[in-house]
Write an enzyme that holds these catalytic residues in place. Structure first.
Site, short mmCIF file in Angstrom:
data_model
loop_
_atom_site.label_atom_id
_atom_site.label_comp_id
_atom_site.label_asym_id
_atom_site.label_seq_id
_atom_site.Cartn_x
_atom_site.Cartn_y
_atom_site.Cartn_z
N CYS A 383 0.83 -1.20 0.00
CA CYS A 383 0.00 0.00 0.00
C CYS A 383 0.88 1.26 0.00
O CYS A 383 1.47 1.56 -1.01
CB CYS A 383 -0.98 -0.05 1.17
SG CYS A 383 -2.48 0.86 0.82
N HIS A 520 -3.63 -5.04 0.39
CA HIS A 520 -3.09 -5.58 1.65
C HIS A 520 -3.18 -7.11 1.64
O HIS A 520 -4.16 -7.67 2.12
CB HIS A 520 -3.87 -5.03 2.83
CG HIS A 520 -3.57 -3.61 3.13
ND1 HIS A 520 -2.53 -3.22 3.94
CD2 HIS A 520 -4.16 -2.46 2.70
CE1 HIS A 520 -2.50 -1.90 4.01
NE2 HIS A 520 -3.47 -1.41 3.27
N GLU A 522 -1.76 -9.18 3.43
CA GLU A 522 -1.63 -9.81 4.75
C GLU A 522 -2.98 -10.24 5.33
O GLU A 522 -3.03 -11.14 6.16
CB GLU A 522 -0.92 -8.87 5.73
CG GLU A 522 -1.64 -7.58 6.12
CD GLU A 522 -1.39 -6.41 5.17
OE1 GLU A 522 -1.05 -6.67 3.99
OE2 GLU A 522 -1.54 -5.25 5.59
N1 GLN Z 1 -1.92 6.73 2.83
C1 GLN Z 1 -2.03 5.97 1.62
C2 GLN Z 1 -3.40 6.11 0.96
O1 GLN Z 1 -4.33 6.51 1.62
C3 GLN Z 1 -1.74 4.49 1.87
C4 GLN Z 1 -2.73 3.82 2.73
C5 GLN Z 1 -2.24 2.51 3.26
O2 GLN Z 1 -1.06 2.22 3.25
N2 GLN Z 1 -3.15 1.70 3.78
O3 GLN Z 1 -3.55 5.83 -0.19
#
Ligand code: GLN
Length: 555
Positions: A383, A520, A522
């Site tokens: 992310c 994600h 995970e």
């Molecule tokens: N801050 C980034 C976004 O909002 C990444 C978010 C995250 O890593 N979950 O896109």
């Protein structure tokens, strides 16, 4: 008809109620029952999505896009049933729903009160979580009530489950209470008084527990169990000792050996084959007999509280087990990393930059991504970790000097990462950001599928399609993809519907293993299969170890 087990907690929090509930669910599942878990959180936030990871640990995301308590992660890792939005609700959601009904006039002019309106609402939400009375209904729903008995805020929940068990009738519900039995070193004694008091509190509100799970740093001897039994009116075989264990995978065995599942099945009149915990025993064996180890640097912002990366830690461990190695995680505060000291990362077998929000520590993460790229150290960016890898590549390879994300510098000259609303204009011009006021609910959330480009590292790992869960606002800006591609970045997966960038990687001819994913992964890892992406990442870490420190590598 679905039966219920209500799990409450006493004396103090953080005793592992989530793991205990998930373990009981796992044992019942091994007895052939269809089981689910539901978590009730007594706070007023509508969901944990807007809470700081420092306060609340990780926010777990379900397939259907709910931002939930991290206990739902344990649930999915322990049982087969997948969690949905309905498996976690808060006081905030209950009140929101009651107030909406009140405004609609659903209560026909009645005075709206905690009892019965709020307590009825809670019962409806619990039934919904169990798919009660529908073809999808489970045999047993284990309902974990957050907080500690005696808290003002959890009272309506306790009252609601007491009423629900009464309404369901005899042998339809069981109560399990998790309590703490402290060891007082100065006296050399285990003390049962806090347990006596917490059960008194429960009985005061009409709940008689069927079993007590007594958390202590050691086993509770029989004479103390007898004493607890007498004072709490719980049969002695229901007073179960739950000592500290070195791995959570041991908990199902500990509870089963003392007959917890037998007691619950008796109470609920459930006739099932015996439990089979072989898969848990195998896991414990695997964790206790690694054939080697790898050390991964996790460069993040929330490093002081390991609960903030709960699922990620678990996913790395699962992948370690698949390769028969122990995975050590070295947490590195990204705020402390700079070009002057980033060389400290050379000693690690791989580098991981996890998800995160906000500008603090971002330049350190960019440094880490650059160091991994230039030194051919396996890199996984999740992310935000994918976004910083993209920014880094744009700055130092594609020649876009001040590339950034509009999350950190709203008017940066090269917003390679930005909100869709900032880059979606047909003429390619960048719109200025319209500030979102409703923070909970503006994110790309939940499971989405994308197509993977053949011949890439991602394709080797995932095959043609990847379906993973999301939780983010910002995206790789489509207006820069060509420039990044020309400079050598591989965009290896795009979402099927909107063609958003899902995976970026470096060509394998340039770097052995460098990948950033916008999702994600995970959240979908389980101890049984691990997860293909983490399995591949840990194998890459091992390959790197063989190359750089062969003396450490597997025999
Ligand atoms: N801050 C980034 C976004 O909002 C990444 C978010 C995250 O890593 N979950 O896109």
């Amino acid at each position: 008809m679905t039966k219920f087990v209500f799990v409450t907690g006493g004396v103090v929090s953080s005793l592992g109620k989530g793991i205990a509930s998930a373990s009981l669910a796992a044992i019942l599942e091994s007895r052939g029952l269809k089981v689910t878990l539901i978590k009730l959180d007594p706070y007023l936030n509508v969901d944990p999505g807007t809470m700081s990871p420092f306060q609340h640990g990780e926010v777990f995301v379900t397939n259907d896009g709910a931002e939930t308590d991290l206990d739902l992660g344990h649930y999915e890792r322990f049982i087969e049933t997948r969690m949905k939005k309905a498996n976690n609700f808060t006081t905030g959601q209950i009140y929101k729903s009651v107030l909406e009904k009140e405004r609609r006039g659903d209560y026909l002019g009645k005075t709206v009160q905690v009892i019965p309106h709020v307590t009825n609402e809670i019962q409806d939400f619990i039934k919904r979580g169990a798919d009660f009375g529908t073809p999808d209904a489970v045999d047993v729903a284990i309902v974990e009530i957050g907080g500690t008995v005696g808290d003002i805020e959890s009272l309506p929940f306790l009252e609601a489950v007491r009423q629900l068990s009464l309404r369901l009738g005899p042998n339809q519900a069981a109560f399990v209470h998790l309590t703490y039995v402290p060891w007082i070193a100065a006296a050399g004694e285990l003390k049962t008084k806090p347990t006596q008091h917490t059960v008194q509190k429960l009985r005061e509100i009409g709940i008689q527990p069927d079993a007590l799970l007594c958390r202590a740093d050691r086993n509770i001897p029989d004479d103390e169990r007898e004493k607890i039994s007498l004072f709490t009116n719980v049969a002695q075989w229901g007073v179960i000792s739950m000592p500290d264990v070195d791995t959570i995978y041991k908990v199902p065995r500990v509870l089963h050996e003392q007959g917890l599942d037998g007691l619950i099945c008796d109470k609920l009149r459930l006739n099932t084959p015996p439990a089979n915990l072989k898969r848990w025993d195998d896991l414990v064996f695997e964790t206790e007999h690694p054939k080697g180890e790898v050390t991964i640097a996790m460069v993040g912002k929330y490093v002081e509280l390991s609960d903030s990366y709960k699922s990620l830690n678990e996913a790395l461990r699962h992948a370690g087990m698949k390769s028969h190695v122990h995975v050590n995680i070295s947490y590195i505060d990204s705020e402390t990393l700079s070009p002057d000291n980033v060389a400290q990362l050379a000693k690690f077998d791989a580098i991981l930059v996890p998800g995160g929000f906000g500008v603090r520590g971002v330049e350190g993460k960019i440094c880490a991504a650059r160091f991994a790229r230039e030194n051919k150290i396996p890199y996984l960016g999740i992310c935000l970790g994918m976004q910083v890898a993209t920014i880094e590549f744009a700055r130092h390879v594609a020649g876009l000097k001040d590339a950034n994300s509009t999350e950190f510098v709203p008017d940066c000259p090269h917003p390679v990462i930005a909100l869709i609303t900032e880059w979606k204009d047909a003429d390619g011009s960048i719109k200025t950001r319209t500030e979102d006021s409703d923070l909970g609910g503006t994110m790309r959330l939940g499971a989405q599928s994308s197509d993977v480009v053949k011949g890439t590292l991602a394709h080797k790992i995932y095959g043609n399609v990847v379906t993973e869960r999301h939780r983010h606002r910002f995206e790789a800006n489509v207006n820069y993809l060509d420039a990044l591609r020309q400079a050598g970045l591989v965009i290896s997966a795009l979402t099927q519907r909107e063609h958003l960038t899902e995976i970026v990687e470096l060509p394998q001819a340039v770097h052995p293993w460098f990948m950033g994913v916008q999702f994600h992964p995970e959240f979908k890892s389980t101890p049984w299969a691990g997860h293909p992406l983490f399995n591949a990442f840990v194998r890459a870490a091992l390959d790197h170890q063989v190359k750089t420190t062969p003396e450490k590598a597997l025999a």
